[in-house]
Design a protein around this motif. Structure first.
Motif, PDB file in Angstrom:
ATOM      1  N   ALA A   5       0.829  -1.210   0.000  1.00  0.00           N
ATOM      2  CA  ALA A   5       0.000   0.000   0.000  1.00  0.00           C
ATOM      3  C   ALA A   5       0.862   1.259   0.000  1.00  0.00           C
ATOM      4  CB  ALA A   5      -0.941  -0.005   1.203  1.00  0.00           C
ATOM      5  N   LEU A   6       1.952   1.231   0.741  1.00  0.00           N
ATOM      6  CA  LEU A   6       2.851   2.382   0.762  1.00  0.00           C
ATOM      7  C   LEU A   6       3.539   2.552  -0.591  1.00  0.00           C
ATOM      8  CD1 LEU A   6       4.018   4.646   2.511  1.00  0.00           C
ATOM      9  CD2 LEU A   6       5.846   3.058   3.187  1.00  0.00           C
ATOM     10  N   ALA A   7       3.990   1.460  -1.184  1.00  0.00           N
ATOM     11  CA  ALA A   7       4.649   1.529  -2.497  1.00  0.00           C
ATOM     12  C   ALA A   7       3.699   2.056  -3.567  1.00  0.00           C
ATOM     13  CB  ALA A   7       5.201   0.157  -2.883  1.00  0.00           C
ATOM     14  N   GLN A   8       2.410   1.744  -3.445  1.00  0.00           N
ATOM     15  CA  GLN A   8       1.424   2.265  -4.396  1.00  0.00           C
ATOM     16  C   GLN A   8       1.331   3.782  -4.310  1.00  0.00           C
ATOM     17  OE1 GLN A   8      -1.914   0.020  -2.959  1.00  0.00           O
ATOM     18  NE2 GLN A   8      -1.787  -1.461  -4.629  1.00  0.00           N
ATOM     19  N   ARG A   9       1.561   4.310  -3.129  1.00  0.00           N
ATOM     20  CA  ARG A   9       1.397   5.739  -2.909  1.00  0.00           C
ATOM     21  C   ARG A   9       2.709   6.514  -3.067  1.00  0.00           C
ATOM     22  NH1 ARG A   9      -2.308   2.860  -0.806  1.00  0.00           N
ATOM     23  NH2 ARG A   9      -4.376   3.686  -0.354  1.00  0.00           N
ATOM     24  N   ASP A  10       3.817   5.912  -2.630  1.00  0.00           N
ATOM     25  CA  ASP A  10       5.096   6.629  -2.646  1.00  0.00           C
ATOM     26  C   ASP A  10       6.239   5.618  -2.684  1.00  0.00           C
ATOM     27  OD1 ASP A  10       7.399   8.140  -2.133  1.00  0.00           O
ATOM     28  OD2 ASP A  10       6.381   9.442  -0.699  1.00  0.00           O
ATOM     29  N   GLY A  11       6.682   5.315  -3.899  1.00  0.00           N
ATOM     30  CA  GLY A  11       7.746   4.331  -4.071  1.00  0.00           C
ATOM     31  C   GLY A  11       9.040   4.727  -3.390  1.00  0.00           C
ATOM     32  N   ASP A  12       9.342   6.023  -3.377  1.00  0.00           N
ATOM     33  CA  ASP A  12      10.577   6.470  -2.730  1.00  0.00           C
ATOM     34  C   ASP A  12      10.531   6.260  -1.221  1.00  0.00           C
ATOM     35  OD1 ASP A  12      11.783   7.203  -5.129  1.00  0.00           O
ATOM     36  OD2 ASP A  12      11.042   9.266  -5.018  1.00  0.00           O
ATOM     37  N   LEU A  13       9.371   6.478  -0.634  1.00  0.00           N
ATOM     38  CA  LEU A  13       9.218   6.260   0.810  1.00  0.00           C
ATOM     39  C   LEU A  13       9.257   4.770   1.137  1.00  0.00           C
ATOM     40  CD1 LEU A  13       8.666   7.493   3.601  1.00  0.00           C
ATOM     41  CD2 LEU A  13       6.228   7.493   3.034  1.00  0.00           C
ATOM     42  N   ALA A  14       8.699   3.955   0.263  1.00  0.00           N
ATOM     43  CA  ALA A  14       8.651   2.513   0.504  1.00  0.00           C
ATOM     44  C   ALA A  14       9.979   1.817   0.206  1.00  0.00           C
ATOM     45  CB  ALA A  14       7.547   1.891  -0.356  1.00  0.00           C
ATOM     46  N   ARG A  15      10.760   2.359  -0.728  1.00  0.00           N
ATOM     47  CA  ARG A  15      11.954   1.673  -1.219  1.00  0.00           C
ATOM     48  C   ARG A  15      12.926   1.199  -0.134  1.00  0.00           C
ATOM     49  NH1 ARG A  15      13.944   5.303  -4.452  1.00  0.00           N
ATOM     50  NH2 ARG A  15      15.781   5.837  -3.268  1.00  0.00           N
ATOM     51  N   PRO A  16      13.315   2.015   0.851  1.00  0.00           N
ATOM     52  CA  PRO A  16      14.249   1.491   1.857  1.00  0.00           C
ATOM     53  C   PRO A  16      13.669   0.317   2.653  1.00  0.00           C
ATOM     54  CG  PRO A  16      13.687   3.796   2.329  1.00  0.00           C
ATOM     55  CD  PRO A  16      13.016   3.424   1.050  1.00  0.00           C
ATOM     56  N   HIS A  17      12.367   0.316   2.820  1.00  0.00           N
ATOM     57  CA  HIS A  17      11.710  -0.780   3.535  1.00  0.00           C
ATOM     58  C   HIS A  17      11.689  -2.039   2.669  1.00  0.00           C
ATOM     59  CE1 HIS A  17      10.517   2.051   6.650  1.00  0.00           C
ATOM     60  NE2 HIS A  17      10.116   2.856   5.682  1.00  0.00           N
ATOM     61  N   VAL A  18      11.493  -1.863   1.366  1.00  0.00           N
ATOM     62  CA  VAL A  18      11.545  -2.990   0.432  1.00  0.00           C
ATOM     63  C   VAL A  18      12.949  -3.566   0.429  1.00  0.00           C
ATOM     64  CG1 VAL A  18      11.416  -3.654  -2.004  1.00  0.00           C
ATOM     65  CG2 VAL A  18       9.644  -2.188  -1.015  1.00  0.00           C
ATOM     66  N   LEU A  19      13.928  -2.698   0.355  1.00  0.00           N
ATOM     67  CA  LEU A  19      15.328  -3.128   0.340  1.00  0.00           C
ATOM     68  C   LEU A  19      15.659  -3.937   1.591  1.00  0.00           C
ATOM     69  CD1 LEU A  19      17.819  -2.879  -1.448  1.00  0.00           C
ATOM     70  CD2 LEU A  19      18.360  -0.748  -0.288  1.00  0.00           C
ATOM     71  N   GLU A  20      15.223  -3.456   2.723  1.00  0.00           N
ATOM     72  CA  GLU A  20      15.455  -4.179   3.981  1.00  0.00           C
ATOM     73  C   GLU A  20      14.747  -5.534   3.972  1.00  0.00           C
ATOM     74  OE1 GLU A  20      14.477  -3.738   8.750  1.00  0.00           O
ATOM     75  OE2 GLU A  20      14.315  -1.971   7.475  1.00  0.00           O
ATOM     76  N   ALA A  21      13.516  -5.563   3.514  1.00  0.00           N
ATOM     77  CA  ALA A  21      12.739  -6.805   3.501  1.00  0.00           C
ATOM     78  C   ALA A  21      13.339  -7.842   2.553  1.00  0.00           C
ATOM     79  CB  ALA A  21      11.287  -6.513   3.119  1.00  0.00           C
ATOM     80  N   LEU A  22      13.963  -7.389   1.469  1.00  0.00           N
ATOM     81  CA  LEU A  22      14.562  -8.321   0.517  1.00  0.00           C
ATOM     82  C   LEU A  22      15.739  -9.093   1.109  1.00  0.00           C
ATOM     83  CD1 LEU A  22      14.435  -6.188  -2.743  1.00  0.00           C
ATOM     84  CD2 LEU A  22      13.233  -8.361  -2.339  1.00  0.00           C
ATOM     85  N   SER A  23      16.296  -8.603   2.203  1.00  0.00           N
ATOM     86  CA  SER A  23      17.429  -9.284   2.826  1.00  0.00           C
ATOM     87  C   SER A  23      17.000 -10.373   3.813  1.00  0.00           C
ATOM     88  CB  SER A  23      18.343  -8.274   3.537  1.00  0.00           C
ATOM     89  OG  SER A  23      17.675  -7.710   4.652  1.00  0.00           O
ATOM     90  N   ALA A  24      15.703 -10.532   4.016  1.00  0.00           N
ATOM     91  CA  ALA A  24      15.200 -11.553   4.942  1.00  0.00           C
ATOM     92  C   ALA A  24      15.335 -12.941   4.324  1.00  0.00           C
ATOM     93  CB  ALA A  24      13.744 -11.267   5.279  1.00  0.00           C
ATOM     94  N   GLU A  25      15.279 -13.948   5.167  1.00  0.00           N
ATOM     95  CA  GLU A  25      15.381 -15.330   4.685  1.00  0.00           C
ATOM     96  C   GLU A  25      14.109 -15.795   3.993  1.00  0.00           C
ATOM     97  OE1 GLU A  25      16.945 -18.274   7.331  1.00  0.00           O
ATOM     98  OE2 GLU A  25      18.313 -16.834   8.239  1.00  0.00           O
ATOM     99  N   SER A  26      12.969 -15.284   4.423  1.00  0.00           N
ATOM    100  CA  SER A  26      11.703 -15.615   3.782  1.00  0.00           C
ATOM    101  C   SER A  26      10.864 -14.343   3.705  1.00  0.00           C
ATOM    102  CB  SER A  26      10.956 -16.716   4.541  1.00  0.00           C
ATOM    103  OG  SER A  26      10.556 -16.248   5.807  1.00  0.00           O
ATOM    104  N   VAL A  27      10.033 -14.285   2.682  1.00  0.00           N
ATOM    105  CA  VAL A  27       9.243 -13.079   2.453  1.00  0.00           C
ATOM    106  C   VAL A  27       7.845 -13.451   1.969  1.00  0.00           C
ATOM    107  CG1 VAL A  27      11.259 -11.673   1.880  1.00  0.00           C
ATOM    108  CG2 VAL A  27      10.011 -12.825   0.056  1.00  0.00           C
ATOM    109  N   TYR A  28       6.945 -12.502   2.090  1.00  0.00           N
ATOM    110  CA  TYR A  28       5.621 -12.637   1.487  1.00  0.00           C
ATOM    111  C   TYR A  28       5.755 -12.281   0.015  1.00  0.00           C
ATOM    112  CZ  TYR A  28       2.492 -13.385   5.456  1.00  0.00           C
ATOM    113  OH  TYR A  28       1.799 -13.926   6.497  1.00  0.00           O
ATOM    114  N   PRO A  29       5.040 -12.964  -0.861  1.00  0.00           N
ATOM    115  CA  PRO A  29       5.122 -12.657  -2.301  1.00  0.00           C
ATOM    116  C   PRO A  29       4.791 -11.212  -2.642  1.00  0.00           C
ATOM    117  CG  PRO A  29       4.031 -14.754  -1.969  1.00  0.00           C
ATOM    118  CD  PRO A  29       4.215 -14.135  -0.602  1.00  0.00           C
ATOM    119  N   THR A  30       3.985 -10.563  -1.814  1.00  0.00           N
ATOM    120  CA  THR A  30       3.631  -9.172  -2.094  1.00  0.00           C
ATOM    121  C   THR A  30       4.848  -8.243  -2.030  1.00  0.00           C
ATOM    122  OG1 THR A  30       2.962  -8.934   0.208  1.00  0.00           O
ATOM    123  CG2 THR A  30       1.210  -9.330  -1.395  1.00  0.00           C
TER     124      THR A  30
END
Length: 154
Positions: A84-109
């Protein structure tokens, strides 16, 4: 979300059952959804974030609540908030996406959120997920996210 996964909140079930779009100017409904972001029940929080995410509502309060939901104890709530945040503001969401991508498992969303951010700094961590999930549909989401990020680099 699983088709039979329903929140205990009557208000949320009514919104779901009526299958109505939440209008961006429906301040009362949006305020009520934002209140449910802090509900004790994870299913209520998850559905409130999901429903608000599907709306066009985009205010400072909505964005702040979505950012706060990124710290929710429930993985599903965090995943819905990130999209929902990425839909509204990709720049605001991006650091959170980057952090989440480093996890061992993730939600497909997460890969949907990465595609929405479409930023070159997500390419390398996304490539680490190529064919890593073992699920063809999820692997396709990764491919699409990589493509969106590569397209933004041009």
């Amino acid at each position: 979300m699983a088709k039979d996964y329903m929140p205990p909140s009557d208000f949320l079930r009514d919104l779901i059952d009526e299958d109505v779009e939440i209008e961006a100017d429906d301040e009362a409904t949006i305020a009520r959804l934002l209140t449910l972001f802090r509900d004790a029940d994870a299913a209520n929080r998850d559905w409130a974030v999901f429903l608000l995410g599907q709306s066009e509502a985009d205010t400072k309060a909505v964005r702040a609540a979505l950012v706060a939901a990124l710290d929710d104890a429930d993985d599903g709530v965090r995943a819905e908030a990130l999209v929902a945040l990425a839909q509204r503001d990709g720049d605001l969401a991006r650091p959170h996406v980057l952090e989440a991508l480093s996890a061992e498992s993730v939600y497909p969303t997460l890969f949907e959120a990465a595609a929405l951010c479409a930023h070159p700094d997500l390419i390398k961590p996304l490539r680490g997920w190529l064919k890593a999930t073992g699920d063809k549909e999820v692997d396709q989401l990764v491919v699409e996210a990589v493509a969106a990020c590569e397209a933004s680099a041009k």
